[in-house]
Scaffold this motif. Structure first.
Motif: not given
Length: 216
Positions: A146-163, A165-171
């Motif tokens: 059998a199969q299962a399928a779904s759609y996810v809103d791309g914008n909701s699934a992607r991290l905001p640019a400012e977040i 930046q916080k994660i990838t900021k070099k220290r």
């Protein structure tokens, strides 16, 4: 119902050290950041207690002697297309079943659900399908796909640019936040959780069937 899922495919964050250092080394000259690879694809999982179903041949009985058919979901194989505004996730799976009475041919149709959950608790979509098993005369086992399928809103699934930046900021060593885990920041952690999706697959059980699975 709160699901506790057995995760089959991770779709959250894959982290690695940035810079020109070799594997396992820190690039102290350029600073340290976290490189984030995130597709937005939902994790695929089977919630605990919903991966198998037991049918009885006597109404109201859950005695072992009354068991007619037992089936389970296995061999889940997920795929995902993360491009575009809508992320399309699909999973094929197998239902394997056995029966106690092997006399005569028998057809069994079982309902299953596909649920999309955001942030670990918010159900954003649910669909119920059916899978049919054919037992041949004299055979105790049967299987079907059998199969299962779904759609996810791309914008909701992607991290905001400012977040990101916080994660990838070099220290650099000596910086006040050099040893801090970005995920310790409540804002970062909340954003990651909010943008995380799961596609859950399981049998559509009655309350009695679910109670039997949990308490047996």
């Amino acid at each position: 119902m709160k699901f506790v899922a057995k995760v089959l495919l991770a779709g959250t964050i894959v982290a690695s050290l940035a810079g020109c250092a070799k594997d396992g080394e820190l690039d102290l000259s350029s600073g340290v950041g976290i490189s984030v690879t995130r597709t937005g694809c939902p994790t695929v999982a089977i919630p605990d207690g919903t991966g198998d179903i037991t049918l009885f041949n006597t109404a109201g009985s859950q005695d072992a002697n009354a068991i007619d058919v037992v089936a389970s979901i296995t061999n889940v194989r997920p795929t995902c297309n993360s491009g575009g505004e809508k992320i399309y996730s699909q999973a094929s799976f197998e239902v394997q079943a056995r029966r106690n009475d092997v006399q005569g041919a028998k057809t069994v149709t079982l309902p299953y659900f596909t649920t999309v959950v955001q942030g670990g608790s918010a159900v954003v979509a649910k669909r119920v399908g059916q899978v049919t098993l054919q037992f041949a005369d004299g055979q105790s086992k049967a299987s079907a796909t059998a199969q299962a399928a779904s759609y996810v809103d791309g914008n909701s699934a992607r991290l905001p640019a400012e977040i990101v930046q916080k994660i990838t900021k070099k220290r650099k060593p000596g910086d006040p936040d050099a040893a801090l885990d970005p995920m310790a920041d409540p804002e970062v952690r909340a954003a990651v959780v909010r943008s995380s999706f799961e596609m859950l697959i399981g049998f559509q059980l009655t309350e009695e069937q679910l109670r039997y699975n949990v308490t047996r």
